[in-house]
Scaffold this motif. Structure first.
Motif, short mmCIF file in Angstrom:
data_model
loop_
_atom_site.label_atom_id
_atom_site.label_comp_id
_atom_site.label_asym_id
_atom_site.label_seq_id
_atom_site.Cartn_x
_atom_site.Cartn_y
_atom_site.Cartn_z
N PRO A 183 0.86 -1.27 -0.03
CA PRO A 183 -0.11 -0.09 -0.04
C PRO A 183 0.88 1.14 0.18
O PRO A 183 1.81 1.34 0.56
CB PRO A 183 -0.80 -0.08 1.40
CG PRO A 183 -0.80 -1.58 1.56
CD PRO A 183 0.35 -2.12 1.14
N GLN A 184 0.31 2.31 -0.70
CA GLN A 184 1.40 3.42 -0.77
C GLN A 184 1.44 4.10 0.56
O GLN A 184 2.51 4.60 0.86
CB GLN A 184 0.53 4.41 -1.81
CG GLN A 184 0.50 4.26 -3.26
CD GLN A 184 1.82 4.39 -3.91
OE1 GLN A 184 2.78 5.05 -3.36
NE2 GLN A 184 2.09 3.88 -5.12
N ASP A 185 0.42 4.08 1.32
CA ASP A 185 0.59 4.89 2.77
C ASP A 185 1.64 3.94 3.67
O ASP A 185 1.81 4.41 4.66
CB ASP A 185 -0.61 4.99 3.31
CG ASP A 185 -1.60 3.81 3.70
OD1 ASP A 185 -1.00 2.80 3.29
OD2 ASP A 185 -2.56 3.98 4.31
N GLN A 186 2.02 2.68 3.10
CA GLN A 186 3.14 2.05 4.04
C GLN A 186 4.52 2.04 3.58
O GLN A 186 5.32 1.25 4.13
CB GLN A 186 2.35 0.46 4.17
CG GLN A 186 0.82 0.62 4.67
CD GLN A 186 0.83 1.14 6.12
OE1 GLN A 186 1.71 0.78 6.95
NE2 GLN A 186 -0.03 1.54 6.58
N ARG A 187 4.51 2.25 2.42
CA ARG A 187 6.03 2.30 1.83
C ARG A 187 7.02 2.92 2.50
O ARG A 187 8.32 2.70 2.43
CB ARG A 187 5.65 2.67 0.14
CG ARG A 187 4.94 1.86 -0.46
CD ARG A 187 5.05 2.15 -1.98
NE ARG A 187 3.99 1.09 -2.52
CZ ARG A 187 4.00 1.08 -3.98
NH1 ARG A 187 4.84 1.86 -4.79
NH2 ARG A 187 3.03 -0.02 -4.71
N HIS A 188 6.59 3.99 3.25
CA HIS A 188 7.66 4.37 4.16
C HIS A 188 8.25 3.59 4.95
O HIS A 188 9.32 3.81 5.62
CB HIS A 188 7.23 5.57 4.86
CG HIS A 188 6.27 5.49 5.78
ND1 HIS A 188 4.97 5.26 5.45
CD2 HIS A 188 6.32 5.41 7.44
CE1 HIS A 188 4.24 4.73 6.76
NE2 HIS A 188 5.04 4.98 7.71
N ARG A 189 7.65 2.40 5.35
CA ARG A 189 8.16 1.32 6.38
C ARG A 189 9.24 0.47 5.86
O ARG A 189 9.98 -0.47 6.48
CB ARG A 189 7.03 0.94 6.85
CG ARG A 189 6.19 1.58 7.63
CD ARG A 189 4.71 0.79 8.02
NE ARG A 189 4.98 -0.42 8.57
CZ ARG A 189 3.97 -1.48 9.02
NH1 ARG A 189 2.77 -1.12 8.67
NH2 ARG A 189 4.14 -2.35 9.69
N ILE A 190 9.32 0.56 4.31
CA ILE A 190 10.11 -0.50 3.74
C ILE A 190 11.56 -0.18 3.96
O ILE A 190 12.07 0.84 3.55
CB ILE A 190 9.95 -0.75 2.25
CG1 ILE A 190 8.41 -0.96 1.96
CG2 ILE A 190 10.85 -1.62 1.75
CD1 ILE A 190 8.14 -0.77 0.42
N ALA A 191 12.44 -1.18 4.47
CA ALA A 191 13.90 -0.83 4.44
C ALA A 191 14.40 -1.02 3.05
O ALA A 191 14.09 -1.61 2.26
CB ALA A 191 14.55 -2.09 5.36
#
Length: 394
Positions: free
Chosen positions: A204-212
């Motif tokens: 999800p676009q709003d979760q991509r900041h969490r990707i290492a």
């Protein structure tokens, strides 16, 4: 306290697994080591949920960090199919073409789901399968190409690891058999029952900041990717490896943000360690976790069975494939022989050991070691330490 109630900064370390935690924390001491997370369940209880290191050079790994885990996602995709098999929507010994009629082309009409899930469909070739450097991101085009492709004749003498194509194949079977998109199946068949969101292929676009951030460069050979792939494709004994895993531009694709826009279950799964450990905890527990029946006992018994002991013509080893999984390969003399799981490129992985009731999952963004990005010894060592702790706890 449930997993959802644990504060964002709180780790879980059962005293019996303290040596495992000590080993893990020693692996991440500088930004150059990257970061990672490790989770274990024992008899359905979370006994380890820890993380350390850096998700990027300017960002520490935290409880919510997720990681691209490459072939680790094959185990999740396989579990989706087993959920459908529980309800009779998929039968292991039925021809794939029963669910996917186009698959019967080029002499593949008798290939069964069982054969496909144990890498005996002869469709390992990703190199040249679809045109364009980003062609593999078009799941529909990949499915069409696989349905039309002739099987490799070596399939009759042994398995050939479907490094990239496996996920597309099982996803298409699952979607055709259920009438539901594979992305939705992952949500309803795995994430929903387990109460964990982080089972993602399309993130999800709003979760991509969490990707290492994955590093270093993906290429595990000294020559440029295109050159190395072309040479290996003409080298006896290594041809299968190049065909299966060295498609044009795949080194760029694995590092591109576009990899998170598509559903490619053979390689682009993004997870937390705790999500993977919880799924495998159900398998280790005979199909149950808490009060949730993820898989029926008969289905678990099926997926634990070795399907072929023949040499894999891509990997060059006897992988002893199960139905979508391989055994846990750990750094221990006494291997957990009934274990099932899947490791991924770079070093991530997860497995279940029904004999001890243990599940173990490890995700990381630092691929391999100073010599190769293919993999390294971190997860085999952590898995060995966890199995040793579980055996002592018995």
């Amino acid at each position: 306290m449930t997993q959802n109630e644990i504060p964002a900064t709180q780790m879980v370390v059962d005293p019996r697994f303290m040596p495992v935690a000590d080993l893990f924390f020693r692996m991440f001491f500088s930004p150059g080591q990257g970061g990672g997370a490790l989770a274990c369940y024992l008899d359905g209880e979370c006994v380890l949920d820890i993380w350390a290191g850096w998700a990027a050079r300017d960002r520490r790994w935290n409880r919510d960090t997720v990681a691209l885990s490459f072939s680790t996602g094959k185990g999740v995709a396989s579990t989706v199919v087993h959920r459908l098999a529980d309800r009779g929507l998929v039968k292991y010994d039925s021809p794939v073409a029963e669910y996917w009629p186009e698959f019967a082309a080029a002499g593949k009409d008798t290939i069964t789901v069982r054969e496909l899930m144990s890498h005996r469909a002869g469709l390992h070739k990703a190199r040249g399968l679809v045109p364009g450097r980003f062609g593999l991101l078009d799941s529909e085009a990949v499915a069409v190409a696989l349905a039309a492709a002739p099987p490799d004749p070596r399939r009759t003498t042994g398995p050939g690891y479907h490094a990239v194509t496996y996920g597309n194949l099982v996803a298409e079977i699952a979607a055709r058999a259920s009438g539901t998109s594979f992305e939705e199946l992952v949500r309803t068949e795995i994430a929903g029952p387990l109460g964990v969101d982080e089972f993602w292929y399309r993130v999800p676009q709003d979760q991509r900041h969490r990707i290492a951030r994955v590093f270093p460069k993906v290429n595990f050979l000294p020559a440029p990717w295109a050159t190395a792939g072309a040479v290996l494709a003409r080298t006896p004994g290594l041809r299968g490896l190049a065909e299966a895993g060295m498609a044009e531009g795949f080194d760029e694709l694995m590092r591109s943000p576009r990899a998170h826009d598509s559903v490619m279950p053979g390689w682009n799964g993004v997870f937390t360690a705790r999500a993977l450990a919880r799924m495998y905890a159900a398998i280790a527990g005979g199909g149950m976790i808490d009060d949730v029946r993820l898989l029926e006992k008969d289905t678990v018994a099926q997926l634990l069975e070795v399907q072929t002991r023949r040499r894999d013509y891509v990997l060059g080893i006897r992988a002893n494939w199960r139905l979508g999984y391989h055994p846990a390969w750990i750094a221990l003399r006494q291997q957990p022989l009934r274990s099932v799981g899947h490791y991924g490129f770079g070093g991530s992985g997860a497995f279940a050991d029904p004999d001890t009731g243990l599940s173990v999952a490890f995700v990381t963004n630092r691929m391999g070691n100073a010599f190769t990005t293919l993999s390294d010894g971190r997860f085999p060592r952590l898995g060995a330490a966890a199995v040793t702790a579980a055996r002592r706890a018995a």
